[in-house]
Design a protein around this motif. Structure first.
Motif, PDB file in Angstrom:
ATOM      1  N   VAL A 109       1.000  -1.203  -0.060  1.00  0.00           N
ATOM      2  CA  VAL A 109      -0.117  -0.130   0.088  1.00  0.00           C
ATOM      3  C   VAL A 109       0.888   1.259  -0.175  1.00  0.00           C
ATOM      4  O   VAL A 109       1.905   1.505   0.810  1.00  0.00           O
ATOM      5  N   LEU A 110       0.514   2.181  -0.945  1.00  0.00           N
ATOM      6  CA  LEU A 110       1.368   3.347  -1.061  1.00  0.00           C
ATOM      7  C   LEU A 110       0.468   4.564  -0.341  1.00  0.00           C
ATOM      8  O   LEU A 110      -0.601   4.778  -0.629  1.00  0.00           O
ATOM      9  N   PHE A 111       1.015   5.210   0.758  1.00  0.00           N
ATOM     10  CA  PHE A 111       0.691   6.225   1.577  1.00  0.00           C
ATOM     11  C   PHE A 111       1.420   7.548   1.025  1.00  0.00           C
ATOM     12  O   PHE A 111       2.621   7.541   0.897  1.00  0.00           O
ATOM     13  N   HIS A 112       0.433   8.647   0.947  1.00  0.00           N
ATOM     14  CA  HIS A 112       1.155  10.125   0.618  1.00  0.00           C
ATOM     15  C   HIS A 112       0.855  10.881   1.678  1.00  0.00           C
ATOM     16  O   HIS A 112      -0.387  11.231   1.958  1.00  0.00           O
ATOM     17  N   HIS A 117      -2.705   6.255  -1.170  1.00  0.00           N
ATOM     18  CA  HIS A 117      -2.742   6.600  -2.516  1.00  0.00           C
ATOM     19  C   HIS A 117      -3.034   5.668  -3.522  1.00  0.00           C
ATOM     20  O   HIS A 117      -3.723   5.820  -4.179  1.00  0.00           O
ATOM     21  N   SER A 118      -2.550   4.203  -3.086  1.00  0.00           N
ATOM     22  CA  SER A 118      -2.676   3.297  -4.240  1.00  0.00           C
ATOM     23  C   SER A 118      -2.308   1.976  -3.595  1.00  0.00           C
ATOM     24  O   SER A 118      -1.466   2.003  -2.481  1.00  0.00           O
ATOM     25  N   VAL A 119      -2.537   0.849  -4.145  1.00  0.00           N
ATOM     26  CA  VAL A 119      -2.390  -0.369  -3.645  1.00  0.00           C
ATOM     27  C   VAL A 119      -1.604  -1.127  -4.959  1.00  0.00           C
ATOM     28  O   VAL A 119      -1.943  -1.184  -6.025  1.00  0.00           O
ATOM     29  N   HIS A 120      -0.578  -1.966  -4.608  1.00  0.00           N
ATOM     30  CA  HIS A 120       0.117  -2.638  -5.600  1.00  0.00           C
ATOM     31  C   HIS A 120       0.703  -3.943  -5.262  1.00  0.00           C
ATOM     32  O   HIS A 120       0.692  -4.428  -4.126  1.00  0.00           O
ATOM     33  N   GLY A 134       6.256  12.117  -8.602  1.00  0.00           N
ATOM     34  CA  GLY A 134       7.144  13.449  -7.992  1.00  0.00           C
ATOM     35  C   GLY A 134       7.805  12.833  -6.953  1.00  0.00           C
ATOM     36  O   GLY A 134       8.738  13.558  -6.606  1.00  0.00           O
ATOM     37  N   ALA A 135       7.863  11.574  -6.424  1.00  0.00           N
ATOM     38  CA  ALA A 135       8.698  11.271  -5.327  1.00  0.00           C
ATOM     39  C   ALA A 135      10.345  10.889  -5.791  1.00  0.00           C
ATOM     40  O   ALA A 135      10.590  10.733  -6.975  1.00  0.00           O
ATOM     41  N   ALA A 152       2.805   8.707  10.082  1.00  0.00           N
ATOM     42  CA  ALA A 152       2.444   8.631   8.892  1.00  0.00           C
ATOM     43  C   ALA A 152       2.418   9.982   8.032  1.00  0.00           C
ATOM     44  O   ALA A 152       3.067  10.175   7.130  1.00  0.00           O
ATOM     45  N   VAL A 153       1.871  11.002   8.673  1.00  0.00           N
ATOM     46  CA  VAL A 153       1.868  12.218   8.320  1.00  0.00           C
ATOM     47  C   VAL A 153       3.306  13.037   8.209  1.00  0.00           C
ATOM     48  O   VAL A 153       3.316  13.917   7.278  1.00  0.00           O
ATOM     49  N   GLU A 154       4.249  12.497   8.726  1.00  0.00           N
ATOM     50  CA  GLU A 154       5.456  12.961   8.788  1.00  0.00           C
ATOM     51  C   GLU A 154       6.215  12.423   7.613  1.00  0.00           C
ATOM     52  O   GLU A 154       7.223  13.021   7.306  1.00  0.00           O
ATOM     53  N   VAL A 155       5.795  11.451   6.999  1.00  0.00           N
ATOM     54  CA  VAL A 155       6.449  10.723   5.806  1.00  0.00           C
ATOM     55  C   VAL A 155       5.783  11.178   4.604  1.00  0.00           C
ATOM     56  O   VAL A 155       4.482  10.936   4.486  1.00  0.00           O
ATOM     57  N   VAL A 156       6.513  11.660   3.671  1.00  0.00           N
ATOM     58  CA  VAL A 156       5.745  12.267   2.361  1.00  0.00           C
ATOM     59  C   VAL A 156       5.302  10.936   1.483  1.00  0.00           C
ATOM     60  O   VAL A 156       4.137  10.934   1.379  1.00  0.00           O
ATOM     61  N   TRP A 157       6.385   9.890   1.170  1.00  0.00           N
ATOM     62  CA  TRP A 157       5.818   8.569   0.513  1.00  0.00           C
ATOM     63  C   TRP A 157       6.194   7.587   1.541  1.00  0.00           C
ATOM     64  O   TRP A 157       7.454   7.368   1.994  1.00  0.00           O
ATOM     65  N   ARG A 158       5.247   6.501   1.609  1.00  0.00           N
ATOM     66  CA  ARG A 158       5.494   5.484   2.387  1.00  0.00           C
ATOM     67  C   ARG A 158       4.950   4.161   1.879  1.00  0.00           C
ATOM     68  O   ARG A 158       3.523   4.438   1.277  1.00  0.00           O
ATOM     69  N   VAL A 159       5.705   3.289   1.596  1.00  0.00           N
ATOM     70  CA  VAL A 159       5.125   1.784   1.049  1.00  0.00           C
ATOM     71  C   VAL A 159       5.141   0.936   2.229  1.00  0.00           C
ATOM     72  O   VAL A 159       6.045   0.776   2.820  1.00  0.00           O
TER      73      VAL A 159
END
Length: 168
Positions: A109-112, A117-120, A134-135, A152-159
């Motif tokens: 799961v990709l979190f922004h 954001h999306s699931v892969h 843009g990451a 989580a809110v402190e990390v721009v992109w997290r998988v």
């Protein structure tokens, strides 16, 4: 040229004079009382005007608060719909994965900034999707097992891996 005034007329004139003095005294008392009543009424009018101004200011604040709340509600409704769509998409992806009989035990799961954001199907696919948004391609780091994740809110992109069907 002399006038003769009878004592009864003289007494009547004195009585009229005394009555006029009594009436004057009563009129002065009435005047003082009316002045006091005017002051009371004036004070009441001033207090009423102050109360009206206070109530108008409170009404203005209430209208502004209601407008702000309406704006927040209007902003939150689309987010709620997006969250509902995200959950539906995640459920659909899980169903598809289970139906395909995939050997994969998890999805990524990709979190922004803490928002789904999306699931892969793989970490690489999730990273590619983030990089397309843009990451920084070199900005991915590993998480030490057992260490606490930053909020989580402190990390721009997290998988983040998500187990499928209760698999670990």
């Amino acid at each position: 040229m002399y006038s003769i005034v009878r004592s009864s007329a003289y007494a009547a004139l004195h009585a009229d004079r005394d009555q006029a003095r009594a009436d004057l005294g009563q009129a002065q008392t009435d005047l003082v009382q009316a002045g006091a009543e005017v002051e009371i009424v004036t004070d009441s009018v001033i207090r009423a005007e102050d109360t009206i101004e206070t109530l108008r200011a409170a009404l203005g604040r209430a209208v502004a608060d209601a407008a702000r709340a309406e704006g927040e509600l209007a902003a939150l409704r689309p987010q709620l719909l997006l969250d509902t769509e995200d959950r539906a998409a995640l459920r659909m992806l899980l169903r598809i994965t289970r139906k395909q009989g995939s050997a994969a035990a998890r999805v990524y799961v990709l979190f922004h900034r803490g928002v789904l954001h999306s699931v892969h199907a793989s970490v690489e696919a999730a990273e590619f999707a983030a990089e397309a948004e843009g990451a920084d391609p070199e900005g991915w780091t590993s998480h030490t097992p057992g260490a606490a994740l930053p909020p989580a809110v402190e990390v721009v992109w997290r998988v983040q891996p998500l187990p499928l069907g209760g698999a670990a």
